[in-house]
Design an enzyme around this catalytic site. Structure first.
Site, mmCIF file in Angstrom:
data_model
loop_
_atom_site.group_PDB
_atom_site.id
_atom_site.type_symbol
_atom_site.label_atom_id
_atom_site.label_comp_id
_atom_site.label_asym_id
_atom_site.label_seq_id
_atom_site.Cartn_x
_atom_site.Cartn_y
_atom_site.Cartn_z
ATOM 1 N N HIS A 56 83.589 32.487 1.843
ATOM 2 C CA HIS A 56 84.070 32.254 3.203
ATOM 3 C C HIS A 56 82.988 32.507 4.263
ATOM 4 O O HIS A 56 82.614 31.576 4.976
ATOM 5 C CB HIS A 56 85.345 33.059 3.465
ATOM 6 N N HIS A 81 80.550 38.253 9.755
ATOM 7 C CA HIS A 81 81.695 38.360 10.661
ATOM 8 C C HIS A 81 82.897 39.103 10.098
ATOM 9 O O HIS A 81 83.693 39.645 10.854
ATOM 10 C CB HIS A 81 82.094 36.978 11.214
ATOM 11 N N GLU A 85 85.635 44.528 8.876
ATOM 12 C CA GLU A 85 87.036 44.639 8.521
ATOM 13 C C GLU A 85 87.240 44.886 7.034
ATOM 14 O O GLU A 85 88.167 45.574 6.640
ATOM 15 C CB GLU A 85 87.752 43.362 8.942
ATOM 16 N N ASP A 86 86.376 44.319 6.243
ATOM 17 C CA ASP A 86 86.621 44.331 4.805
ATOM 18 C C ASP A 86 85.773 45.316 4.002
ATOM 19 O O ASP A 86 85.868 45.350 2.781
ATOM 20 C CB ASP A 86 86.409 42.915 4.227
ATOM 21 N N ASP A 147 84.783 30.038 11.896
ATOM 22 C CA ASP A 147 85.661 30.829 11.036
ATOM 23 C C ASP A 147 87.008 30.121 10.883
ATOM 24 O O ASP A 147 87.513 29.923 9.781
ATOM 25 C CB ASP A 147 85.836 32.215 11.684
ATOM 26 N N ASP A 267 95.030 0.781 20.659
ATOM 27 C CA ASP A 267 93.627 1.158 20.581
ATOM 28 C C ASP A 267 93.294 1.891 19.284
ATOM 29 O O ASP A 267 92.418 2.702 19.209
ATOM 30 C CB ASP A 267 93.161 1.933 21.807
HETATM 31 MN MN MN Z 1 86.636 35.033 8.593
#
Ligand code: MN
Length: 726
Positions: A56, A81, A85-86, A147, A267
């Site tokens: 990712h 990024h 958090e992880d 992201d 169109d």
């Molecule tokens: Mn992400």
């Protein structure tokens, strides 16, 4: 194991090559370091698809490098990024290893992510503004777009509930947002992907129909463009021409909006001519060629080259009719305009780095950035804004969540009280405390964008005057003021009631002026203030309305001034004449009656203290004389040339402009009376004065006193005299 190492090496090489192809400069060392840290941080995690989680951030970095290329710092930030958090790596570690810029971007992306968790989106525009108010670096938004784009591309692996939620959020927040940034391609893809998950049937139906029509469309486009291509070649214009289907979501939206079946969305056929050179004039030249082949529809012509869209989109749009009466939209633009349309900010940035732009173009870009954000940045700071990627948007606004997830916009530094009034005046009037993000805080705590605030109310709580010191919204201020005024009205009513009852009790009658005078004498500006003080128990009416007490208070102040005056008057008058002449005899003024010039006096011969000068009316003296009458000696005030003596007047009144002039006029206009000194002190709206003046006799003085009393706003005029009491 070896295959993994090889695989990763290949991934890194691909990323670096992509960066080299698209970015102005590439810090390979930094990208490699970020690549490795990201790999390490996510090594134990996997995605919903079962792939290693690292795919990712890697793909996000690829999008940043290729599809919205800006700079290598953005690529590094994209790789990192999700690290905070992880994993256990924290922001200060990132800052130390990769620099402050990267750390700030990563922090920004993490924070934005946190905002939306578990929130129903009900006010998309507010969400977008909130985002902007929190973002201080354009690159935060770009990384966030990348992201989101990757998450949307891989959305099929997550559960249907989450699919819907993310798709909704994408459609309402990120797609319009990317449009603002001029990222047309990102916008279309986000919309089509969101459409796919929000309305699968309609989406698949459209895909099928377009597929069925593809052959037909392609052959039509070929026929339509052939004469144009021929002419362009004739004129030696380098170009690219493509017949593109509009993206699915916009076709769908048009079908809904115009209530027409797919086939009639005319169109659907649109042709785009992109000119290789960056000469704007060639666009108009090409327009002329197209119009010479097909008939233009007059009211469908749009010149976004002369007047670019607010997101700086530039292009010519014209709609023409072919020989069968079919309408086709033709877009004409330069290569650069095309890149701007597709890549927005990133394209502008690229041109800047490559020194493609002159200063005036740079200026345009800055102006455009401003338009994008609807809010003007500080004028001359614009170049710095550009140089540093810094944003200063909606910095004077914050966005606060209600417990239900609604967003309320408030001015910066707003407090829970502001928020309470924003919800409802009743909530404001009774708010007693607040929970911010679950924690109880004082009512004057400044709130921050993204805070969730829960107001605690109590029936017994009421607005407090001190709230005025910290509330920020007009709404709260007005409501609190309204409440205070109402409360004051009630206080005045209560005070007035008490006052009237007391008057009855002491059998007194006061007219309006009397009440005002009384209020002033207690140092209140007016009767309203007095009544309020009475209601608040600050005034003891029982004490004040007793006439005797009232007098005593007056006396105290007078005596203080009297001593001073007596000395002046006596000195001015000169030595006392004893027994008709100015004798060298020691004398002093008796304290019991304190004679002042003008008083009829008599001398009393003491033992050891010389002669005491008394008033003829002094009771002390009369008592002494009764004991031994032969010790008196006739004395008199010396008669000056013009037989004047100094007298003193104390005067109390309402302080108003011109009052001093009125007073002096009353005195001097009476037989040219001379003033010796005037000493006025004002307190609140009251003044107190001590005036010394030259008079012929007591009669002269009393006439002046009478004249003074007639002035408006004068409460009392009295001769300085220590013996009036008793
Ligand atoms: Mn992400």
């Amino acid at each position: 194991m070896i295959s993994n190492v090889t695989k990763n090496k290949k991934l890194l090489d691909d990323l670096i090559i992509t960066c080299r192809n698209n970015l102005p400069s590439v810090n390979i060392e930094l990208i490699t370091k970020a690549f490795e840290l990201s790999l390490e941080a996510h090594k134990n995690d996997s995605r919903a698809s079962g792939e290693p989680y690292f795919t990712h951030p890697y793909e996000v970095a690829m999008i940043v490098a290729k599809e919205i290329p800006l700079d290598d710092i953005s690529v590094v930030s994209a790789l990192l990024h999700d690290v905070i958090e992880d994993s256990d790596f924290d922001l200060s570690f990132i800052s130390k290893e990769f620099g402050k810029e990267v750390a700030e971007i990563v922090d920004g992306v993490t924070k934005i992510g946190g905002i939306f968790k578990g929130q129903e989106i009900s006010q998309a525009e507010n969400y977008r503004k909130m985002l902007l108010s929190m973002v201080k670096d354009i690159r935060v938004i770009l990384v966030k777009f990348a992201d989101r784009l990757h998450n949307m591309r891989t959305l099929e692996f997550v559960n249907p509930d989450k699919q819907r939620r993310i798709a909704q959020e994408t459609l309402e927040i990120y797609a319009p947002f990317s449009h603002r940034f001029g990222l047309a391609k990102v916008k279309w893809e986000l919309e089509d992907l969101a459409f796919k998950y929000l309305n699968k049937e309609a989406y698949e139906d459209l895909v099928r129909k377009i597929k069925n029509k593809r052959k037909e469309r392609e052959s039509y486009i070929a026929r339509f463009t052939a004469p144009i291509i021929e002419k362009l070649k004739e004129h030696k214009i380098e170009f690219e021409i493509s017949g593109r289907p509009k993206h699915l979501y916009s076709i769908y939206r048009k079908m809904i909006k115009r209530n027409k079946p797919f086939e009639e969305i005319y169109d659907l056929f649109a042709v785009r001519i992109i000119i290789e050179s960056n000469d704007t004039n060639e666009c108009y030249y090409v327009l002329g060629i197209v119009n010479s082949i097909y008939t233009p529809v007059p009211d469908r012509f749009k010149d976004y080259i002369s007047i670019p869209k607010t997101n700086n989109y530039q292009s010519i749009h014209t709609t023409v009719i072919d020989s069968q009466g079919r309408m086709v939209e033709v877009q004409i633009r330069t290569n650069k305009m095309h890149e701007v349309a597709e890549k927005g900010v990133a394209a502008h940035w690229k041109y800047k780095e490559n020194k493609f732009t002159s200063d005036s173009n740079l200026e345009n870009w800055v102006n455009w950035i401003r338009d994008v954000f609807e809010s003007a940045s500080k004028d001359e700071a614009s170049k710095e804004l550009l140089a540093s990627f810094k944003l200063n948007l909606y910095q004077d606004e914050i966005y606060i969540f209600t417990p239900k997830g609604d967003l309320r916009r408030l001015p910066v530094n707003s407090t829970p009280v502001d928020f309470a009034f924003e919800i409802h005046s009743k909530v404001g009037y009774h708010c007693i405390g607040a929970k911010v993000n679950g924690k109880i805080v004082p009512l004057d705590t400044p709130l921050h964008s993204g805070d969730q605030v829960d107001i605690i109310t109590s029936k017994n709580q009421h607005p407090n005057k001190s709230w005025m010191l910290f509330v920020k919204t007009h709404k709260a201020k007005a409501a609190i003021r309204r409440w205070i005024n109402k409360e004051e009205e009630q206080l005045v009513e209560t005070g007035k009631d008490i006052w009237e009852k007391k008057l009855k009790k002491y059998k007194l009658t006061y007219n309006n002026d009397d009440v005002t005078k009384f209020a002033n004498s207690q140092k209140y500006e007016n009767s309203i203030q007095l009544f309020k003080a009475i209601a608040l128990d600050k005034v003891n009416l029982d004490d004040l309305l007793l006439p005797k007490k009232d007098k005593e208070v007056k006396e105290e102040t007078k005596e203080l001034e009297f001593d001073n005056f007596a000395t002046i008057a006596r000195t001015d008058a000169g030595a006392i004449l004893i027994d008709g002449s100015n004798q060298n005899v020691k004398y002093s003024f008796a304290k019991c009656c304190n004679p002042i010039p003008g008083d009829p006096i008599v001398g009393y011969i003491t033992i050891g203290e010389g002669i005491k000068i008394h008033r003829k009316t002094c009771t002390d003296l009369i008592n002494s004389v009764k004991k031994g009458g032969d010790r008196l000696v006739p004395v008199q005030w010396p008669t000056a040339d013009d037989s004047l003596f100094v007298a003193g007047i104390s005067i109390v009144g309402e302080d108003s402009p011109g009052i001093l002039k009125d007073i002096s006029h009353s005195i001097t206009s009476y037989h040219d009376t001379n003033i010796k000194s005037v000493n006025i002190t004002a307190n609140n709206s009251m003044f107190k004065g001590a005036i010394t003046l030259y008079v012929k006799n007591l009669d002269h003085l009393s006439r002046i006193v009478e004249r003074l009393k007639k002035n408006k706003g004068i409460y009392s005029v009295e001769r300085f005299d220590s013996t009036t009491s008793g």
